[in-house]
Design a protein around this motif. Structure first.
Motif, mmCIF file in Angstrom:
data_model
loop_
_atom_site.group_PDB
_atom_site.id
_atom_site.type_symbol
_atom_site.label_atom_id
_atom_site.label_comp_id
_atom_site.label_asym_id
_atom_site.label_seq_id
_atom_site.Cartn_x
_atom_site.Cartn_y
_atom_site.Cartn_z
ATOM 1 N N CYS A 86 0.772 -1.037 -0.091
ATOM 2 C CA CYS A 86 -0.058 -0.069 0.026
ATOM 3 C C CYS A 86 0.988 1.269 -0.143
ATOM 4 O O CYS A 86 0.671 2.395 -0.537
ATOM 5 C CB CYS A 86 -0.843 0.114 1.074
ATOM 6 S SG CYS A 86 -2.171 -1.234 0.847
ATOM 7 N N ARG A 87 2.099 1.217 0.674
ATOM 8 C CA ARG A 87 2.771 2.307 0.415
ATOM 9 C C ARG A 87 3.969 2.383 -0.441
ATOM 10 O O ARG A 87 4.011 3.390 -1.064
ATOM 11 C CB ARG A 87 3.665 2.285 1.815
ATOM 12 C CG ARG A 87 4.756 3.331 2.155
ATOM 13 C CD ARG A 87 5.080 3.640 3.372
ATOM 14 N NE ARG A 87 5.757 4.922 3.659
ATOM 15 C CZ ARG A 87 6.392 4.977 4.900
ATOM 16 N NH1 ARG A 87 6.602 4.323 5.669
ATOM 17 N NH2 ARG A 87 7.169 6.370 4.865
ATOM 18 N N ALA A 96 -2.328 5.751 1.769
ATOM 19 C CA ALA A 96 -3.267 4.848 2.140
ATOM 20 C C ALA A 96 -3.111 4.751 3.776
ATOM 21 O O ALA A 96 -2.294 4.889 4.497
ATOM 22 C CB ALA A 96 -2.889 3.410 1.923
ATOM 23 N N TYR A 99 -5.597 -1.173 5.276
ATOM 24 C CA TYR A 99 -5.668 -2.173 4.298
ATOM 25 C C TYR A 99 -6.588 -3.329 4.507
ATOM 26 O O TYR A 99 -6.876 -3.519 5.492
ATOM 27 C CB TYR A 99 -4.339 -2.530 3.646
ATOM 28 C CG TYR A 99 -3.829 -3.475 5.014
ATOM 29 C CD1 TYR A 99 -3.614 -5.070 5.079
ATOM 30 C CD2 TYR A 99 -3.145 -2.839 6.297
ATOM 31 C CE1 TYR A 99 -3.346 -5.429 5.899
ATOM 32 C CE2 TYR A 99 -2.492 -3.855 7.296
ATOM 33 C CZ TYR A 99 -2.713 -5.041 7.004
ATOM 34 O OH TYR A 99 -2.093 -5.726 8.106
ATOM 35 N N THR A 108 -4.884 -7.549 -1.722
ATOM 36 C CA THR A 108 -4.856 -6.798 -0.838
ATOM 37 C C THR A 108 -5.216 -5.409 -1.303
ATOM 38 O O THR A 108 -5.006 -4.872 -2.346
ATOM 39 C CB THR A 108 -3.432 -6.258 -0.494
ATOM 40 O OG1 THR A 108 -2.891 -7.566 0.226
ATOM 41 C CG2 THR A 108 -3.530 -5.273 0.542
ATOM 42 N N CYS A 110 -6.193 -1.606 -0.413
ATOM 43 C CA CYS A 110 -5.628 -0.282 0.456
ATOM 44 C C CYS A 110 -6.658 0.643 0.383
ATOM 45 O O CYS A 110 -7.489 0.923 -0.505
ATOM 46 C CB CYS A 110 -4.499 0.231 -0.271
ATOM 47 S SG CYS A 110 -3.158 -0.836 -0.348
ATOM 48 N N ARG A 117 -11.125 2.651 -2.105
ATOM 49 C CA ARG A 117 -10.569 1.492 -2.002
ATOM 50 C C ARG A 117 -9.779 1.024 -3.491
ATOM 51 O O ARG A 117 -10.298 1.312 -4.457
ATOM 52 C CB ARG A 117 -11.315 0.456 -1.915
ATOM 53 C CG ARG A 117 -12.270 0.751 -0.274
ATOM 54 C CD ARG A 117 -13.010 -0.728 -0.164
ATOM 55 N NE ARG A 117 -13.450 -0.592 1.320
ATOM 56 C CZ ARG A 117 -13.165 -1.180 2.430
ATOM 57 N NH1 ARG A 117 -11.693 -1.706 1.916
ATOM 58 N NH2 ARG A 117 -13.318 -1.163 3.617
#
Length: 167
Positions: A86-87, A96, A99, A108, A110, A117
């Motif tokens: 996410c990062r 984000a 998650y 996944t 985020c 999303r």
């Protein structure tokens, strides 16, 4: 979560090996359980099930490692460590904040600051496609064999008339 990774690896590996051994047992001559075209279809269904098990296990291990990275913490980890998908993949003005890991879809998702999303590529697309296609193929082939067995076990019209006649 990190302790479940070896357990999932061992369970998926054991199940895939079991299915492959059953596939070989059905495919090799001398097995009286299956004959003719059913033997080839059952062997193919077992091979597809082994492939689905192995690829789904690989995807699940990948997702569990994503969760383990997020729970690791440490410096520069608010809200996620630098190597969390996410990062690493969603760089921009809004970041984000949370998650969600979906094991059924092997992805996944985020949650951004504005509530949007976004899915990230933490499990390769090929693994997801292989797992889904192999599971669908195994289900279709098993359904074909089951339908053929039910049809084979059904009495013919002559046998039904003979059963209905009084003695």
């Amino acid at each position: 979560m990190i302790f479940f990774i070896p357990v999932v690896f061992l369970a998926a590996s054991a199940m895939a090996v079991f299915l492959l051994i059953r596939c070989l047992a059905v495919a090799l001559p001398g097995n009286p359980s299956w004959s003719g075209w059913r033997r080839a279809v059952v062997a193919a269904a077992l091979a597809c099930a082994a492939t689905a098990t192995a690829s789904y296990g690989l995807g699940a291990i990948n997702l569990m490692s994503t969760v383990a990275v997020a729970q690791d913490g440490g410096a520069s980890s608010a809200p996620f460590p630098y190597n969390h998908p996410c990062r690493a993949q969603l760089k921009g003005p809004e970041g984000a904040v949370d998650y969600d890991v979906r094991f059924l879809a092997l992805r996944t998702v985020c949650v951004m600051e504005d509530g949007e999303r976004r899915a990230v590529e933490d499990v390769p697309q090929g693994v997801r496609v292989t797992a889904a296609a192999s599971a669908a193929c195994a289900a279709v082939l098993a359904g074909i064999v089951m339908a053929a067995e039910v049809r084979r076990m059904r009495p013919t019209a002559g046998e039904r008339r003979q059963r209905c006649r009084p003695n």
